[in-house]
Design a protein around this motif. Structure first.
Motif, mmCIF file in Angstrom:
data_model
loop_
_atom_site.group_PDB
_atom_site.id
_atom_site.type_symbol
_atom_site.label_atom_id
_atom_site.label_comp_id
_atom_site.label_asym_id
_atom_site.label_seq_id
_atom_site.Cartn_x
_atom_site.Cartn_y
_atom_site.Cartn_z
ATOM 1 N N ALA A 1 -21.447 -13.353 12.273
ATOM 2 C CA ALA A 1 -20.816 -12.028 12.316
ATOM 3 C C ALA A 1 -21.502 -11.065 11.362
ATOM 4 C CB ALA A 1 -19.335 -12.147 11.955
ATOM 5 N N VAL A 2 -21.368 -9.788 11.662
ATOM 6 C CA VAL A 2 -21.822 -8.722 10.760
ATOM 7 C C VAL A 2 -20.640 -7.805 10.507
ATOM 8 C CG1 VAL A 2 -24.285 -8.743 11.284
ATOM 9 C CG2 VAL A 2 -22.740 -7.534 12.786
ATOM 10 N N ALA A 3 -20.553 -7.275 9.281
ATOM 11 C CA ALA A 3 -19.378 -6.485 8.922
ATOM 12 C C ALA A 3 -19.694 -5.564 7.761
ATOM 13 C CB ALA A 3 -18.212 -7.409 8.551
ATOM 14 N N ALA A 4 -18.825 -4.573 7.576
ATOM 15 C CA ALA A 4 -18.904 -3.704 6.404
ATOM 16 C C ALA A 4 -18.542 -4.517 5.163
ATOM 17 C CB ALA A 4 -17.947 -2.524 6.562
ATOM 18 N N GLU A 5 -19.077 -4.104 4.021
ATOM 19 C CA GLU A 5 -18.825 -4.844 2.782
ATOM 20 C C GLU A 5 -17.363 -4.735 2.349
ATOM 21 O OE1 GLU A 5 -20.798 -6.786 0.987
ATOM 22 O OE2 GLU A 5 -22.501 -6.544 2.323
ATOM 23 N N LEU A 6 -16.812 -3.518 2.397
ATOM 24 C CA LEU A 6 -15.426 -3.282 1.989
ATOM 25 C C LEU A 6 -14.710 -2.487 3.079
ATOM 26 C CD1 LEU A 6 -15.742 -2.293 -1.785
ATOM 27 C CD2 LEU A 6 -14.868 -4.438 -0.876
ATOM 28 N N VAL A 7 -13.533 -2.958 3.460
ATOM 29 C CA VAL A 7 -12.735 -2.301 4.491
ATOM 30 C C VAL A 7 -11.355 -2.002 3.904
ATOM 31 C CG1 VAL A 7 -11.640 -2.577 6.743
ATOM 32 C CG2 VAL A 7 -13.969 -3.417 6.375
ATOM 33 N N VAL A 8 -10.877 -0.790 4.110
ATOM 34 C CA VAL A 8 -9.578 -0.382 3.570
ATOM 35 C C VAL A 8 -8.511 -0.503 4.648
ATOM 36 C CG1 VAL A 8 -8.263 1.518 2.544
ATOM 37 C CG2 VAL A 8 -10.685 1.203 1.950
ATOM 38 N N VAL A 9 -7.404 -1.154 4.287
ATOM 39 C CA VAL A 9 -6.260 -1.330 5.186
ATOM 40 C C VAL A 9 -5.041 -0.710 4.522
ATOM 41 C CG1 VAL A 9 -4.778 -2.994 6.366
ATOM 42 C CG2 VAL A 9 -7.234 -3.453 6.127
ATOM 43 N N VAL B 1 -3.260 -9.581 8.333
ATOM 44 C CA VAL B 1 -4.215 -10.236 7.440
ATOM 45 C C VAL B 1 -3.487 -11.286 6.623
ATOM 46 C CG1 VAL B 1 -5.922 -9.918 5.615
ATOM 47 C CG2 VAL B 1 -5.520 -8.082 7.280
ATOM 48 N N ILE B 2 -4.074 -12.471 6.565
ATOM 49 C CA ILE B 2 -3.544 -13.552 5.731
ATOM 50 C C ILE B 2 -4.640 -13.964 4.762
ATOM 51 C CG2 ILE B 2 -2.583 -15.882 5.686
ATOM 52 C CD1 ILE B 2 -1.618 -15.420 8.555
ATOM 53 N N ALA B 3 -4.339 -13.898 3.471
ATOM 54 C CA ALA B 3 -5.305 -14.263 2.432
ATOM 55 C C ALA B 3 -4.599 -14.203 1.091
ATOM 56 C CB ALA B 3 -6.513 -13.336 2.454
ATOM 57 N N ARG B 4 -5.319 -14.613 0.069
ATOM 58 C CA ARG B 4 -4.781 -14.503 -1.295
ATOM 59 C C ARG B 4 -4.950 -13.063 -1.768
ATOM 60 N NH1 ARG B 4 -3.175 -17.491 -5.487
ATOM 61 N NH2 ARG B 4 -3.492 -19.413 -4.291
ATOM 62 N N PHE B 5 -3.864 -12.497 -2.294
ATOM 63 C CA PHE B 5 -3.888 -11.118 -2.782
ATOM 64 C C PHE B 5 -4.283 -11.097 -4.254
ATOM 65 C CE2 PHE B 5 -1.801 -7.362 -4.667
ATOM 66 C CZ PHE B 5 -2.319 -6.366 -3.852
ATOM 67 N N PRO C 1 2.138 7.617 -3.878
ATOM 68 C CA PRO C 1 1.935 6.177 -4.109
ATOM 69 C C PRO C 1 1.423 5.430 -2.886
ATOM 70 C CG PRO C 1 4.275 6.705 -3.989
ATOM 71 C CD PRO C 1 3.554 8.004 -4.042
ATOM 72 N N THR C 2 1.674 5.972 -1.696
ATOM 73 C CA THR C 2 1.217 5.278 -0.494
ATOM 74 C C THR C 2 -0.295 5.385 -0.305
ATOM 75 O OG1 THR C 2 1.517 7.207 0.966
ATOM 76 C CG2 THR C 2 3.423 5.763 0.613
ATOM 77 N N ARG C 3 -0.947 6.256 -1.080
ATOM 78 C CA ARG C 3 -2.391 6.440 -0.968
ATOM 79 C C ARG C 3 -3.154 5.695 -2.050
ATOM 80 N NH1 ARG C 3 -3.936 9.984 2.684
ATOM 81 N NH2 ARG C 3 -5.981 10.210 1.693
ATOM 82 N N LEU C 4 -2.454 5.006 -2.920
ATOM 83 C CA LEU C 4 -3.092 4.237 -3.975
ATOM 84 C C LEU C 4 -3.536 2.875 -3.442
ATOM 85 C CD1 LEU C 4 -0.674 4.956 -6.963
ATOM 86 C CD2 LEU C 4 -2.808 6.140 -6.373
ATOM 87 N N VAL C 5 -4.585 2.317 -4.043
ATOM 88 C CA VAL C 5 -5.042 0.966 -3.713
ATOM 89 C C VAL C 5 -4.396 0.010 -4.713
ATOM 90 C CG1 VAL C 5 -7.030 -0.578 -3.612
ATOM 91 C CG2 VAL C 5 -7.218 1.758 -2.731
ATOM 92 N N TYR C 6 -3.728 -1.025 -4.187
ATOM 93 C CA TYR C 6 -2.967 -1.943 -5.034
ATOM 94 C C TYR C 6 -3.665 -3.283 -5.256
ATOM 95 C CZ TYR C 6 0.917 1.311 -4.710
ATOM 96 O OH TYR C 6 1.712 2.432 -4.811
ATOM 97 N N GLY C 7 -4.781 -3.520 -4.574
ATOM 98 C CA GLY C 7 -5.475 -4.788 -4.774
ATOM 99 C C GLY C 7 -6.406 -5.085 -3.613
ATOM 100 N N SER C 8 -6.808 -6.353 -3.532
ATOM 101 C CA SER C 8 -7.756 -6.770 -2.502
ATOM 102 C C SER C 8 -7.370 -8.136 -1.949
ATOM 103 C CB SER C 8 -9.176 -6.826 -3.074
ATOM 104 O OG SER C 8 -9.260 -7.792 -4.108
ATOM 105 N N MET C 9 -7.921 -8.462 -0.785
ATOM 106 C CA MET C 9 -7.714 -9.761 -0.142
ATOM 107 C C MET C 9 -9.064 -10.271 0.342
ATOM 108 S SD MET C 9 -4.211 -8.966 2.067
ATOM 109 C CE MET C 9 -3.824 -10.686 2.448
ATOM 110 N N GLY C 10 -9.224 -11.588 0.309
ATOM 111 C CA GLY C 10 -10.445 -12.206 0.806
ATOM 112 C C GLY C 10 -11.506 -12.438 -0.244
#
Length: 238
Positions: free
Chosen positions: A121-129, A170-174, A185-194
């Motif tokens: 697979a090929v993908a973007a490095e960082l994807v925002v959800v 998405v299922i992963a460790r947060f 607050p809904t526009r803030l980034v709270y963390g990452s997964m994967g």
């Protein structure tokens, strides 16, 4: 008489050798050309970009077990209240640090050829959800197990992709890592997964693609995706 015999030209074996070698060389050239065309046409169906050694991505039995239990429960965690543990979220892909082309606002962020291993697979490095509470980033998307609708680009070419605007589960460790200065607050980034390489993604819903977008998908031969169900999974309730 002796003079006549001496004057007769000697038999040239070199002509016999050439008569044998030239057809043989032509045959070898034709066979080699045919083989090269077959290999070239097969490579044209493969996704371009970074490739990892085949079989290098091995499933983590513990993570696979958690994915199964999470899908069975269907319990979703709001992004803004997520803690440092494996969770399941549902949100919309809103942006990425790069893309693989596509219609404006519906660019592809991950693709693999149908039947190909995950490491192709090929993908973007960082994807925002984003969900209704906040945002997070997906890392190592090119390592993820992705379940998405199959896309036909021809009778023998099929692929799978993820696009900006797709609603995904998405299922992963947060990993909590809050940043951003927006007062909303809904526009803030709270963390990452994967971040640990274990990432499961499936398309929950997808906007209907316009005809122009479908044409773009069909022309994306350089990028193709892993085997996944042809239809979106049934909706789960929180």
């Amino acid at each position: 008489m002796l003079d006549d015999a001496a004057a007769a030209p000697a038999f040239e074996w070199s002509y016999v050798v050439l008569a044998v070698l030239i057809p043989a060389a032509i045959l070898v050239y034709m066979l080699g050309s045919f083989r090269a065309k077959r290999i070239g046409s097969a490579r044209n169906l493969e996704p371009q970009g970074r490739r990892m050694p085949k079989g290098s991505l091995k499933s983590d039995p513990q993570f696979s077990g958690f994915v199964g239990r999470a899908l069975q429960r269907g319990a979703l965690t709001p992004i803004a209240t997520a803690e440092a543990q494996p969770i399941m979220i549902r949100g919309v892909i809103t942006s990425a640090d790069g893309n693989l082309g596509g219609a404006p606002g519906r660019e592809c962020v991950w693709r693999n050829r149908s039947g190909a291993p995950r490491d192709a697979a090929v993908a973007a490095e960082l994807v925002v959800v984003a969900d209704s509470t906040g945002r997070l980033t997906l890392e190592n998307l090119d390592h993820a197990e992705v379940i998405a609708p199959e896309e036909k680009a021809g009778p023998r070419v099929a692929s799978y992709g993820l696009y900006i605007g797709d609603e995904i589960e998405v299922i992963a460790r947060f990993k909590p890592e809050r940043f951003g200065t927006d007062p909303d607050p809904t526009r803030l980034v709270y963390g990452s997964m994967g971040g640990d390489g274990n990432l499961y993604v499936r398309v929950h819903s997808r906007p209907i693609a316009p005809a122009a977008e479908t044409a773009v998908h069909a022309g994306a031969e350089a990028l193709s995706s892993p085997p996944s169900p042809a239809q979106a999974p049934p909706e789960t309730t929180e």
